[in-house]
Design a protein around this motif. Structure first.
Motif, PDB file in Angstrom:
ATOM      1  N   ILE A 181       0.847  -1.192   0.000  1.00 11.94           N
ATOM      2  CA  ILE A 181       0.000   0.000   0.000  1.00 11.94           C
ATOM      3  C   ILE A 181       0.882   1.241   0.000  1.00 11.94           C
ATOM      4  O   ILE A 181       1.906   1.304   0.686  1.00 11.94           O
ATOM      5  N   LEU A 182       0.484   2.237  -0.797  1.00 10.65           N
ATOM      6  CA  LEU A 182       1.251   3.468  -0.919  1.00 10.65           C
ATOM      7  C   LEU A 182       1.490   4.106   0.448  1.00 10.65           C
ATOM      8  O   LEU A 182       0.557   4.284   1.241  1.00 10.65           O
ATOM      9  N   GLY A 183       2.739   4.422   0.726  1.00 10.67           N
ATOM     10  CA  GLY A 183       3.105   5.071   1.979  1.00 10.67           C
ATOM     11  C   GLY A 183       3.292   4.142   3.146  1.00 10.67           C
ATOM     12  O   GLY A 183       3.657   4.579   4.247  1.00 10.67           O
ATOM     13  N   GLN A 184       3.084   2.834   2.964  1.00  9.18           N
ATOM     14  CA  GLN A 184       3.213   1.864   4.051  1.00  9.18           C
ATOM     15  C   GLN A 184       4.548   1.120   3.932  1.00  9.18           C
ATOM     16  O   GLN A 184       5.058   0.891   2.836  1.00  9.18           O
ATOM     17  N   GLU A 185       5.089   0.729   5.093  1.00 10.45           N
ATOM     18  CA  GLU A 185       6.362   0.021   5.124  1.00 10.45           C
ATOM     19  C   GLU A 185       6.282  -1.326   5.821  1.00 10.45           C
ATOM     20  O   GLU A 185       7.192  -2.138   5.700  1.00 10.45           O
ATOM     21  N   ASN A 186       5.230  -1.589   6.569  1.00 11.46           N
ATOM     22  CA  ASN A 186       5.120  -2.850   7.311  1.00 11.46           C
ATOM     23  C   ASN A 186       4.877  -4.015   6.364  1.00 11.46           C
ATOM     24  O   ASN A 186       4.202  -3.881   5.343  1.00 11.46           O
ATOM     25  N   VAL A 187       5.404  -5.186   6.751  1.00 15.90           N
ATOM     26  CA  VAL A 187       5.265  -6.353   5.888  1.00 15.90           C
ATOM     27  C   VAL A 187       3.843  -6.908   5.891  1.00 15.90           C
ATOM     28  O   VAL A 187       3.523  -7.782   5.083  1.00 15.90           O
ATOM     29  N   ASP A 188       2.966  -6.423   6.767  1.00 19.10           N
ATOM     30  CA  ASP A 188       1.574  -6.867   6.737  1.00 19.10           C
ATOM     31  C   ASP A 188       0.683  -5.911   5.943  1.00 19.10           C
ATOM     32  O   ASP A 188      -0.538  -5.980   6.012  1.00 19.10           O
ATOM     33  N   ARG A 189       1.307  -5.009   5.161  1.00 19.61           N
ATOM     34  CA  ARG A 189       0.544  -4.048   4.372  1.00 19.61           C
ATOM     35  C   ARG A 189       0.619  -4.349   2.882  1.00 19.61           C
ATOM     36  O   ARG A 189       0.403  -3.488   2.052  1.00 19.61           O
ATOM     37  N   GLY A 190       0.936  -5.597   2.543  1.00 19.50           N
ATOM     38  CA  GLY A 190       0.988  -5.995   1.148  1.00 19.50           C
ATOM     39  C   GLY A 190      -0.002  -7.098   0.856  1.00 19.50           C
ATOM     40  O   GLY A 190      -0.563  -7.738   1.769  1.00 19.50           O
ATOM     41  N   ALA A 191      -0.234  -7.326  -0.447  1.00 19.04           N
ATOM     42  CA  ALA A 191      -1.235  -8.323  -0.850  1.00 19.04           C
ATOM     43  C   ALA A 191      -0.639  -9.704  -1.054  1.00 19.04           C
ATOM     44  O   ALA A 191      -1.368 -10.704  -1.016  1.00 19.04           O
ATOM     45  N   ALA A 192       0.661  -9.800  -1.287  1.00 18.92           N
ATOM     46  CA  ALA A 192       1.304 -11.101  -1.552  1.00 18.92           C
ATOM     47  C   ALA A 192       2.478 -11.265  -0.589  1.00 18.92           C
ATOM     48  O   ALA A 192       3.429 -10.482  -0.629  1.00 18.92           O
ATOM     49  N   THR A 193       2.408 -12.266   0.271  1.00 22.08           N
ATOM     50  CA  THR A 193       3.426 -12.446   1.311  1.00 22.08           C
ATOM     51  C   THR A 193       4.019 -13.848   1.237  1.00 22.08           C
ATOM     52  O   THR A 193       3.299 -14.828   1.040  1.00 22.08           O
ATOM     53  N   GLU A 194       5.338 -13.908   1.409  1.00 22.02           N
ATOM     54  CA  GLU A 194       6.065 -15.179   1.491  1.00 22.02           C
ATOM     55  C   GLU A 194       6.868 -15.184   2.782  1.00 22.02           C
ATOM     56  O   GLU A 194       7.392 -14.148   3.209  1.00 22.02           O
ATOM     57  N   VAL A 195       6.982 -16.357   3.391  1.00 24.60           N
ATOM     58  CA  VAL A 195       7.732 -16.497   4.638  1.00 24.60           C
ATOM     59  C   VAL A 195       8.763 -17.613   4.474  1.00 24.60           C
ATOM     60  O   VAL A 195       8.437 -18.704   3.996  1.00 24.60           O
ATOM     61  N   PHE A 196       9.994 -17.314   4.884  1.00 25.50           N
ATOM     62  CA  PHE A 196      11.084 -18.291   4.836  1.00 25.50           C
ATOM     63  C   PHE A 196      11.687 -18.381   6.236  1.00 25.50           C
ATOM     64  O   PHE A 196      11.894 -17.365   6.902  1.00 25.50           O
ATOM     65  N   GLU A 197      11.996 -19.597   6.655  1.00 27.50           N
ATOM     66  CA  GLU A 197      12.565 -19.777   7.993  1.00 27.50           C
ATOM     67  C   GLU A 197      13.700 -20.787   7.932  1.00 27.50           C
ATOM     68  O   GLU A 197      13.660 -21.755   7.157  1.00 27.50           O
ATOM     69  N   ASN A 198      14.711 -20.530   8.748  1.00 27.13           N
ATOM     70  CA  ASN A 198      15.847 -21.447   8.844  1.00 27.13           C
ATOM     71  C   ASN A 198      16.222 -21.606  10.306  1.00 27.13           C
ATOM     72  O   ASN A 198      16.281 -20.634  11.060  1.00 27.13           O
TER      73      ASN A 198
END
Length: 986
Positions: free
Chosen positions: A563-580
């Motif tokens: 979303i315009l002006g947003q920086e948080n990773v929960d402010r997008g429409a497509a999210t990927e998560v990687f863990e190690n």
């Protein structure tokens, strides 16, 4: 049984006897420095042939009880040459004058987990760098400060981005797929130097195998950069297995042992150092210059620009915009404030320091900030027990921008190489950035709006407790317990806002990531050191047990369509998560015997370390790493040669498998609408068939050499030859297609390194007001693949194909050879990343109160694949147009030859000139409170002489690598630095 108990009890009582039945007498004296006649405190006084000893006090005075009759005292102090003096039977006083050890001929070097020996007896070539040598000119990291100062060490900057990013390679390539960095030990604690890549791959798409996750092309920082160079007392470098065997299966790449400053008896000393300076772009690629007519033709043909559009840009740039200067021309004020206090008495010693540092990047929106606090304490409890505690808290914030390879045309040198020099990137009066019709991005807009902060919090702590169980005239027994922890968290928050020119290209404008990693390394050991003093000989026995624990955890969240002006990773429409996550535990034991014979002329050493680790396939199997060495100081046979030592050593060390090598990893999947897992990992380990029998690589080294002291100890020469053979290489061959895997993990094959090293120290001039100290290092290494398993044919390692150059691993050839395709389509050897030789040349001149220090670093040979130059040639924007067109024509015909280039160089690494203000003036300036005042001007990497066409012949697109660090692909350019320093001592 009763008699047996009596015998045992008698033996114990005899051993524990702490006094001698012989008559004793009181002996006093004073130790002073030659020339200055100043007292030397904390000097060690030993009665030769016994365990009797003491330390001098603040005034250089000592007192101890010695056996009746004539005795010999051995007086030692770090920074001075040891001295033996004979004391007559009727003497009650002995005064000693010590000479400065300017060439470090008698520095104490590591021989075991808890033992040291004077360099004059050492059987290995252990390089020692003092804190003074390390800090002659301000450096971003410790590795920078070591460049050019160690024979056998190749130390390269992976890029010029703020915050470091260096690789240290000791005595050649020692693995193909294993760890590439040396082991770092700080105050007895094994510390982390891992690179948690920042995740820029989510924006740049450099690695398709990694998907949106981080990759080895992300230009990460190795964590040894966190340490404060000002805190360091000395660094010892164990370069090969004959010395590093004491650290077992983690030490195949050598060991760097860092000792931080400790307290000292005497007057409390307070120092404050203030540095201010700047960084400046040190080299440019350059760009083609156009006439207006050529610009109109180029703009119309390549980008469909009208003549008026081209003319407007051309006029705004006055025919030429220096894009590199626009991008990397920032000269922000940089600073470093370092304070420390040091002091103590016979029972309590302390050292405390603080650091506030900022290195401004040469590119706007980049820079490196670090704060550090250290407290080192040592406390005697009674006469036998001592506890030392060393703690260090660090915070670092790094902004490195975007650089290296990318597949969306975003990093600066991809864009600069494809955009003509007459195009104006700069925003207009309304702050609107022009759309770049030649590339996917406007490089100035990307620089200004992309955020790349990396924040690290780190705590290092070490505790050492020693108890002197036995102290008698003939023997001593010290029990020792060590424990330490290195814990750090790293957080990367990347932002590429949706208004960037390139962001809509994937249909999901705007990208944000949050990557958090946590690493804990802990180790603990208990052991003992027993010494027995005979007539003209000493036996030192050490043994102990160690436990080690390493845990890594990281999570990377990538979101798009922000979303315009947003920086948080929960402010997008497509999210990927990687863990190690990984956890490695280890258990080890060691034992070592040292015999110093023939009045300390002959040293014999034998030892072994056994260890097991959960990183191995068989977690219960112990692997043993033995070592043995001998050195002999030949009696003087020439008035010119003061000392001649011959030495030989042999030993084994290892390289542990990476955590993932014994597993066949699983990844999440969806099958028939249900959550499931499948084999394979969407990273560099895609489709890997693990090996539950994987073992450490094993390195065997033979080292021989001689050390010569000449000219009344004003010259020293060290010559070393070595052969390192690595067996059980960890290889990743391609299995049969029917297995469904793209690679498997095996042990097999053999790699050999042979080399020579030389170190020459000279003091040609040494007077009261004039001195000259010169140090020269030389090293040459030749690597060779001796054997591959029968079922493993020669294979290639690389990323960009044979039209640029790749490594081919094959029997009888160098592991760093570069294979390329020629004009006829043949695959032939076209270069080698390993240099022919390296030379370091350092000089310190003192003229009264002035001091001048210089360091030159020379690499002869060694090749890079210059893909950055290829990008310029592709778009016909190279400075030398005809030469570029010829290179490109050859490459278009399939030949890699034009872009495999000699990366030899000579660099002026350091230059510093300082002035010590007279004491009388210092007293007037500070009202009598200050002791010393030093003013200094310094610079680093001020000049590079090279035929290589690139921003730097040191760069590596893939960061720290064993064999493919030779790729030059759109790096962050290097910088030279200028600093003014004021150092005040109170």
């Amino acid at each position: 049984m009763h008699k047996f108990r009596l015998v045992i009890l008698s033996a114990v009582l005899l051993v524990l006897a702490s006094t001698s039945a012989e008559a004793q007498r009181r002996l006093t004296g004073r130790v002073t420095g030659s020339g200055s006649n100043e007292p030397v405190n904390s000097a060690q006084i030993l009665v030769v042939g016994t365990a009797i000893g003491t330390l001098t006090n603040d005034e250089g005075q000592f007192a101890l009880n010695v056996p009746s009759g004539p005795v010999t005292l051995r007086v030692r102090r770090v920074g001075y040459r040891s001295k033996d003096i004979s004391v007559a039977a009727d003497a009650a006083e002995a005064n000693v004058t010590l000479e400065r050890d300017v060439l470090q001929l008698e520095a104490q070097v590591v021989t075991g987990q808890a033992t040291r020996v004077s360099n004059i007896n050492a059987a290995n070539d252990v390089a020692v760098v003092t804190g003074d040598q390390l800090n002659r000119a301000p450096t971003p990291t410790i590795e920078n400060a070591l460049q050019g100062k160690i024979a056998g060490a190749q130390i390269y900057a992976n890029s010029g981005a703020p915050g470091g990013g260096m690789q240290v390679r000791l005595r050649g390539v020692t693995s193909i797929n294993g760890a590439s960095d040396p082991l770092y030990v700080v105050d007895g604690v094994i510390v982390g130097n891992d690179v948690l890549q920042p995740g820029t791959n989510a924006i740049l798409g450099a690695s398709s195998a990694a998907g949106s996750n981080s990759s080895s092309q992300d230009n990460g920082v190795n964590r040894i950069a966190d340490l404060n160079p000002n805190d360091i007392e000395s660094i010892e470098v164990l370069k090969g297995a004959s010395a590093s065997a004491i650290y077992g299966s983690k030490a195949a790449n050598g060991v760097i042992i860092i000792t931080t400053k400790s307290g000292q008896t005497g007057r409390t000393e307070f120092n404050i150092t203030q540095r201010v300076g700047t960084f400046d772009l040190s080299n440019k690629m350059g760009s083609r210059r156009f006439s207006l007519d050529d610009a109109i033709a180029y703009g119309g043909a390549v980008a469909g620009m009208t003549a008026q559009e081209v003319t407007d840009n051309f006029n705004r740039c006055n025919g030429f915009c220096d894009h590199e200067e626009q991008m990397f021309g920032q000269n922000e004020l940089s600073y470093e404030t370092a304070v420390n206090v040091r002091g103590g008495n016979q029972n309590t010693k302390f050292f405390a320091s603080g650091l506030a540092k900022y290195d401004g990047g040469i590119q706007e929106n980049t820079g490196y900030t670090k704060q550090s606090i250290r407290l080192n304490l040592s406390q005697n409890v009674g006469s036998k027990f001592n506890v030392a505690v060393n703690t260090n808290l660090i915070h670092a914030l790094t902004r490195r921008g975007l650089s290296n390879n990318d597949n969306v045309n975003v990093t600066p040198y991809f864009v600069l190489a494809s955009t003509p020099s007459w195009f104006d990137y700069r925003p207009d009066a309304n702050g609107i950035y022009p759309v770049n019709p030649f590339s996917a991005s406007n490089v100035i807009q990307t620089r200004d709006l992309v955020k790349t902060p990396e924040e690290v919090y780190r705590l290092l702590g070490a505790v050492t407790a020693t108890y002197q169980l036995i102290t008698s005239e003939q023997q001593s027994l010290q029990l020792r317990a060590d424990g330490g922890v290195d814990q750090y968290t790293q957080t990367n928050n990347l932002l590429a806002p949706r208004e960037l020119q390139f962001e809509p290209n994937d249909g999901l404008p705007g990208t944000a990531t949050r990557q958090s990693g946590n690493t804990v390394l802990a180790n603990a050991s208990v052991g003992g050191v027993h010494q027995y003093f005979g007539s003209g000989w000493t036996a030192t026995t050490s043994a102990g047990v160690q436990r080690q624990y390493t845990r890594h955890r990281s999570t990377n969240i990538v979101t798009r369509d922000l979303i315009l002006g947003q920086e948080n990773v929960d402010r997008g429409a497509a999210t990927e998560v990687f863990e190690n996550r990984d956890l490695i535990k280890g258990l080890a034991f060691y034992g070592q015997e040292e015999l110093l014979l023939l009045n300390e002329r002959l040293l014999l050493t034998a030892g072994v370390r056994g260890e097991r680790s959960t990183a191995n396939g068989d977690i219960d199997k112990f692997y043993f790493f033995p070592k043995g060495s001998v050195s002999y100081r030949v009696p003087t046979f020439s008035s010119f040669i003061n000392e001649l030592k011959v030495r030989a050593a042999v030993g084994q060390s290892g390289n542990q498998p990476l955590y993932v090598y014994k597993y066949t990893p699983l990844v999440g999947a969806v099958y028939a609408g249900q959550n499931s897992v499948r084999a394979g990992v969407p990273t560099a380990f895609l489709g890997q068939l693990g090996n539950n029998e994987i073992e450490p690589e094993r390195q065997t080294e033979i080292e021989i050499g001689t050390d010569i002291t000449m000219w009344n100890s004003r010259a020293s020469l060290s010559l070393t030859g070595y052969q390192k053979t690595v067996n059980d290489l960890i290889l990743l061959p391609v299995p049969a297609p029917s297995t469904g895997f793209t690679r498997r993990v095996i042990n097999g094959g053999e790699l050999r390194n042979r080399g020579v090293e030389a170190s020459l120290g000279l003091t040609p001039v040494q007077t009261e007001n004039l001195s000259w100290i010169s140090r020269t290092t030389f090293s040459k290494n030749v690597g060779k693949i001796m054997e591959l398993p029968d079922d493993v044919p020669p294979f290639t390692v690389g990323a960009f194909g044979f039209t640029y150059g790749q490594t081919r691993i094959e029997e009888g050839e160098s592991p760093t050879q570069i294979i390329g395709q020629d004009e006829d389509g043949n695959l032939i050897k076209m270069g080698d990343a390993m240099p022919d030789f390296n030379v370091g040349f350092a000089n310190d001149f003192t003229f009264g109160r002035f001091r001048l220090a210089t360091l030159f670093d020379w690499q002869q040979g060694g090749d890079l694949v210059n893909i950055t130059a290829n990008v310029y040639d592709v778009f016909d924007l190279q400075p030398d147009v005809e030469a570029g067109r010829e290179r490109l024509a050859q490459n278009d015909a399939g030949s890699a030859r034009p872009y495999i280039q000699d990366a030899g160089y000579v660099k002026l690494r350091e230059i510093a000139i300082s002035y010590d203000v007279p004491e009388a003036l210092v007293g007037r300036l500070f009202g009598g409170t200050a002791r010393t005042l030093r003013l200094e001007l310094s610079g680093r990497n001020l000049k590079t002489w090279t035929d290589y066409w690139g921003v730097d012949p040191e760069v590596s697109n893939f960061g720290n690598q064993n064999i493919i660090r030779y790729q030059d692909l759109a790096p962050f350019p290097p910088a030279r630095s200028f600093f003014f320093t004021v150092d005040v001592g109170f």
